[in-house]
Scaffold this active site. Sequence first.
Site, PDB file in Angstrom:
ATOM      1  N   GLU A 195       0.836  -1.206   0.000  1.00 14.27           N
ATOM      2  CA  GLU A 195       0.000   0.000   0.000  1.00 14.27           C
ATOM      3  C   GLU A 195       0.870   1.256   0.000  1.00 14.27           C
ATOM      4  O   GLU A 195       0.536   2.257  -0.650  1.00 14.27           O
ATOM      5  CB  GLU A 195      -0.931  -0.010   1.211  1.00 14.27           C
ATOM      6  CG  GLU A 195      -2.048  -1.046   1.091  1.00 14.27           C
ATOM      7  CD  GLU A 195      -2.988  -1.031   2.273  1.00 14.27           C
ATOM      8  OE1 GLU A 195      -4.173  -0.694   2.075  1.00 14.27           O
ATOM      9  OE2 GLU A 195      -2.548  -1.353   3.381  1.00 14.27           O
ATOM     10  N   GLU A 213      -3.941  -9.276   3.556  1.00 11.34           N
ATOM     11  CA  GLU A 213      -4.693  -8.973   4.779  1.00 11.34           C
ATOM     12  C   GLU A 213      -5.844  -9.936   5.044  1.00 11.34           C
ATOM     13  O   GLU A 213      -6.155 -10.245   6.204  1.00 11.34           O
ATOM     14  CB  GLU A 213      -5.230  -7.541   4.718  1.00 11.34           C
ATOM     15  CG  GLU A 213      -4.196  -6.455   4.961  1.00 11.34           C
ATOM     16  CD  GLU A 213      -3.457  -6.027   3.708  1.00 11.34           C
ATOM     17  OE1 GLU A 213      -2.753  -5.017   3.736  1.00 11.34           O
ATOM     18  OE2 GLU A 213      -3.585  -6.732   2.670  1.00 11.34           O
TER      19      GLU A 213
END
Length: 690
Positions: free
Chosen positions: A115, A135
């Site tokens: 990210e 995640e």
Amino acid sequence: MNTDESCKTVRVETRSDLAPGRIAVVTIDNPPVNAGSLQVRRDLLEVFARLRDDDGLAGVVLTGANGNFVAGSDIREFDAPPQAPHLPEVIAAIESLPVPVVAAIDGAALGGGYELALGCDARLATPRSIIGLPEVTLGLIPGAGGTQRLPRLVGIARAISLITSGRRVKAQEACLLGMIDAVAEGDVVDSALEHLKTMTGRKRVVRELAVASNDPEEIEAAEREALARAKGAAAVPEAIAAVKASAVLPAEKALYRERETSLRLRVGPQAKALRHLFFSERQAARPPEGAEPLRVSKVGVVGAGRMGQGIALAFMLRGFDVRLSESDPAVLESALAALRGEAEKAASRGRVHSADELMARLSPGGLEEMSDRDLVIEAITEDMAAKKALLARLDGIVRAEAVLASNTSYLDLDEMAAATSRPERVGGLHFFNPAHIMRLVEIVRTENIAPATLATLISICKRLGKVGVVARVGEGFIGNRIFSAYRRQCEFLLEEGCLPQDVDRAMVDFGMAMGPFAVFDLAGLDIAWATRKRLAPKRDPRMRYVEIPDILCNIGRFGRKTGKGWYDYSASSRGAPDPDVQAVIEAESERKGIERRAIGDDEIRNRLLAAIVNEAALVLAEGIAERAGDIDLVLVHGYGFPALAGGPLHWAARMPRDRILASVDAMAAESGFGAERAFNLLEVLDQAAG
């Protein structure tokens, strides 16, 4: 410019020898893996605030030390309230910088690390780099823009697939997908500096781009596949919704919703369960303090049956030099053909360049040709006399420092080790079938094992990508000991009124990967039958014993391999309920004078889960397992217990105490002589509750 001492995890080097102006190389240095901790976020925010005010700056390269870009967030922080600055603030600072920022990725850029790279204006990576947003495998969704920026590079359908699977992608594929801009040929920082020149000072903020692809049919197919694979994972539908929002909501609103969802899931029961397994796996992989593993590059496997083939393939796939030995030439020939087939499958899936490359790591040979092996694993039939004789013979062949290991599922490894002159170099590596696929390996710690030998076996499991759990010697070690208690309770339920399909349905609905009777058929009923016959002389006649599985074995119903077991596989590989089995079950109930009754799914689950939890407590009491987390790892990775529940002890510790104790007491009452609540159960549940 240079950072001052307040920046503990980030350093800055200014390059002024590059046109068109000065370049800042920002290096994240947070050993050992550059986890994205609170301190890293603070330091990055401080550095980028300073860079924003540097009027002479032409560009920035963001990279990582310690062989990684950023290998994800520091998961230890997830059980505490989030602390500012948060990763979205750091990414916003990068995006608002007036000059372009290029991420120079080496090693892992995972989760928050990727990210962070998505917040940059371009992304370059070395060939060895691994990229991804895993995640979901921890029960949450990306919370710093991953679900919003990735679709702008790869499209909604691909983003759904990548995020809901948590797949880690190698650099070359990541480049083809559009996750990164290029794979660097040489030094990645030098390549990033060159790439900055081509950008001529222009920004390319990913969040400002249009979504790359928004094809409804592709999105529907990706969503359908993800939900089918989810198996109850709450994060999957949430991730899908977040990704789809990237095409319909303003970026600010979609980013806010993503963050809110991620933080909500982070404190949910599934995320906590998966974090428990993550940390348990880390703890299980720790070697004895001060012990260094021995060097292992050449491995021998003795026994070329299904298990031996799987073990050999597991090592081959990880680059080991493997020698396979088998006393029966026909079995060896069949094994080599089967391994060739597996090599071709591996090549077709891109795991190796070619089948020939993989097969070049394998050589057949007799026992005498094991003399140069660093580790030899026996995988012959489950017979104590045969295994002792084999280990004694190998003892006289292999080098003095070589390690001997047994793949036994049940037998006493101390007795085996005593058959050699090197008990300190003998241990257990209990692989689960198929060995090249199943992640669990029980590492059996014998009484006289040397710390270096144990460290070697732990290291081997890591190198194979396995979850290695240390167990002490005991009948069935951790997994099969607990599974035997589960099996017995299943059989009791048959006598009392259930049929195999009733029990299987109830446990699959709970979340087990397979119902117990389907598992028995897959493993082969003859395996447990052999164990029962071996233990028969020690069995107290007052203990409840169910003859139904013995009757099936006596008529040749050994499971899938014979076409019939608890189920009939003659018409379908999935199996179908068999009236003949029902007749055997009902006849046995009548013979014993047991009045059959309807047993609901809740009672089935309560009985079986109580048997697992109670036996797990006894395994801890006897020192067969060291920690509750070890038992949870074994049951999840070896026996299909739902990972989303965190394993049996994690699950039980979070249930109301009175409910668990009542279930255990009811189970013990139905089980007859010798069955009672484990004396340490309350203590175990308290410890497992953390």
